[in-house]
Design a protein around this motif. Structure first.
Motif, short mmCIF file in Angstrom:
data_model
loop_
_atom_site.label_atom_id
_atom_site.label_comp_id
_atom_site.label_asym_id
_atom_site.label_seq_id
_atom_site.Cartn_x
_atom_site.Cartn_y
_atom_site.Cartn_z
N TYR A 298 61.31 76.79 87.94
CA TYR A 298 62.51 76.14 87.43
C TYR A 298 62.13 75.14 86.35
CZ TYR A 298 64.93 78.09 91.46
OH TYR A 298 65.46 78.94 92.38
N ARG B 281 66.49 72.04 80.67
CA ARG B 281 66.64 72.07 79.22
C ARG B 281 67.88 71.24 78.88
NH1 ARG B 281 70.11 74.65 76.52
NH2 ARG B 281 70.56 76.12 78.18
N GLU C 213 67.11 76.11 84.41
CA GLU C 213 66.79 77.50 84.11
C GLU C 213 65.81 78.05 85.13
OE1 GLU C 213 65.42 77.44 80.07
OE2 GLU C 213 67.47 77.28 79.30
N ARG C 214 66.10 79.24 85.60
CA ARG C 214 65.28 79.90 86.60
C ARG C 214 64.50 81.04 85.93
NH1 ARG C 214 67.36 82.57 92.24
NH2 ARG C 214 65.77 84.16 92.35
N GLN C 215 63.21 81.14 86.28
CA GLN C 215 62.38 82.20 85.71
C GLN C 215 61.57 82.83 86.83
OE1 GLN C 215 59.34 80.80 83.09
NE2 GLN C 215 58.94 82.82 82.24
#
Length: 139
Positions: free
Chosen positions: A124, A127, A113-115
């Motif tokens: 990153y 999960r 997951e990239r935020q």
């Protein structure tokens, strides 16, 4: 996706005979052996559920193999099970060997997951897909 944690994780699954030899090696070195299980194999999830108590006084791998088979009966096909060996000698006091001995039939893997955060920074995280299901129903 195959989870690769602990010793031997890049090798094919160990047979029970090979597992027993590794356990006997641990016992011969005076290490306490314990069995742990989880349904969330995230690399930062270091606290797996303990199956019984650590086996400090076991002198033969057959005793540990009995407990391992009991754990497999309870969680076969649904959880990861690992064997860990703890060295309690002064100045060491840590896990000396840990390896997975049982895997779920289906290993769903992880999502990356990239935020986007302050400025142009990007974080990153991983999960596990297994965490999409509630605890106890993941496999």
């Amino acid at each position: 996706m195959r989870i690769t944690q602990g010793a031997f994780s890049f090798l094919p699954d160990l047979t029970d005979e090979q597992i027993a030899k590794q356990i006997q090696y641990c016992i011969n070195n005076g290490w306490a052996v314990n069995i742990e299980f989880t349904d969330d194999p995230h690399p930062r999830n270091t606290y797996w559920e303990l199956w019984g108590l650590p086996m400090f006084d076991v002198k033969d791998a057959a005793g540990v193999m009995f407990e391992l088979n009991e754990c497999r009966k309870a969680y076969a096909g649904r959880h990861y099970i690992r064997v860990s060996a703890f060295d309690a000698t002064h100045t060491w006091e840590s896990v000396r060997l840990s390896f997975i001995v049982n895997r779920p039939e289906n290993e769903p893997g992880f999502a990356l997951e990239r935020q986007e955060v302050d400025g142009r920074n990007i974080r990153y995280t991983t999960r596990p897909y297994a965490a999409n299901q509630p605890e106890g129903a993941r496999y």
